[in-house]
Design a protein around this motif. Structure first.
Motif, PDB file in Angstrom:
ATOM      1  N   SER A  35       0.812  -1.217   0.000  1.00  0.00           N
ATOM      2  CA  SER A  35       0.000   0.000   0.000  1.00  0.00           C
ATOM      3  C   SER A  35       0.849   1.271   0.000  1.00  0.00           C
ATOM      4  O   SER A  35       0.390   2.309  -0.459  1.00  0.00           O
ATOM      5  N   ASN A  36       2.067   1.210   0.499  1.00  0.00           N
ATOM      6  CA  ASN A  36       2.947   2.377   0.472  1.00  0.00           C
ATOM      7  C   ASN A  36       3.899   2.378  -0.718  1.00  0.00           C
ATOM      8  O   ASN A  36       4.618   3.349  -0.925  1.00  0.00           O
ATOM      9  N   ALA A  40       0.419   2.591  -4.161  1.00  0.00           N
ATOM     10  CA  ALA A  40       0.392   4.053  -4.071  1.00  0.00           C
ATOM     11  C   ALA A  40       0.883   4.682  -5.374  1.00  0.00           C
ATOM     12  O   ALA A  40       0.370   5.727  -5.788  1.00  0.00           O
ATOM     13  N   GLY A  43      -1.852   4.821  -7.710  1.00  0.00           N
ATOM     14  CA  GLY A  43      -2.935   5.700  -7.280  1.00  0.00           C
ATOM     15  C   GLY A  43      -4.091   4.972  -6.617  1.00  0.00           C
ATOM     16  O   GLY A  43      -5.144   5.543  -6.396  1.00  0.00           O
ATOM     17  N   THR A  45      -3.951   3.504  -3.556  1.00  0.00           N
ATOM     18  CA  THR A  45      -3.923   3.795  -2.122  1.00  0.00           C
ATOM     19  C   THR A  45      -3.170   5.097  -1.907  1.00  0.00           C
ATOM     20  O   THR A  45      -2.547   5.614  -2.834  1.00  0.00           O
ATOM     21  N   GLN A  46      -3.221   5.596  -0.688  1.00  0.00           N
ATOM     22  CA  GLN A  46      -2.441   6.778  -0.342  1.00  0.00           C
ATOM     23  C   GLN A  46      -1.313   6.358   0.585  1.00  0.00           C
ATOM     24  O   GLN A  46      -1.518   5.527   1.477  1.00  0.00           O
ATOM     25  N   ARG A  47      -0.151   6.947   0.364  1.00  0.00           N
ATOM     26  CA  ARG A  47       0.995   6.634   1.219  1.00  0.00           C
ATOM     27  C   ARG A  47       0.749   7.124   2.639  1.00  0.00           C
ATOM     28  O   ARG A  47       0.058   8.104   2.864  1.00  0.00           O
TER      29      ARG A  47
END
Length: 112
Positions: A35-36, A40, A43, A45-47
């Motif tokens: 997810s990081n 991410a 686009g 997920t958000q870091r």
């Protein structure tokens, strides 16, 4: 005879459910890195805003944890499959083993 067979088929279910409890750690670590990192970048997920150490540190932590747990899980399931449930087809066994191992993590996500 039937009672012994039922007991032998019950052991892998219990063992994989119990292995699912410590499996929460490697599954979470894998999700955190994905997810990081790649998710991410796509686009999806958000870091984490405070995550600025880079991916190398996480890979140094994640790879040994996942490798140790994966090795233990694989060896135990190979032994149980060979010793306890030799007549069963391999595909349902491994599918059920993965599902039972992931069950505590998924329950934690759903109700946590």
């Amino acid at each position: 005879m039937e009672r012994t067979r039922l007991w032998k088929s019950f052991v892998p279910v219990v063992v994989n459910l119990l292995l699912g409890i410590p499996a929460v750690v490697p599954v979470f670590l894998i999700w955190y890195v994905l997810s990081n990192g790649p998710l991410a970048e796509l686009g999806w997920t958000q870091r984490e805003p405070t995550e600025n150490d880079g991916m190398w540190l996480w890979l140094v932590i994640v790879v040994p944890v996942v490798a140790c747990f994966g090795g233990l899980w694989t060896l135990l399931n190979l032994w149980m499959r060979r010793r306890l449930i030799a007549a069963a087809s391999p595909y349902p066994y491994w599918s059920l083993a993965v599902t039972l191992t992931l069950a505590p993590f998924l329950l934690g996500v759903a109700f946590g």
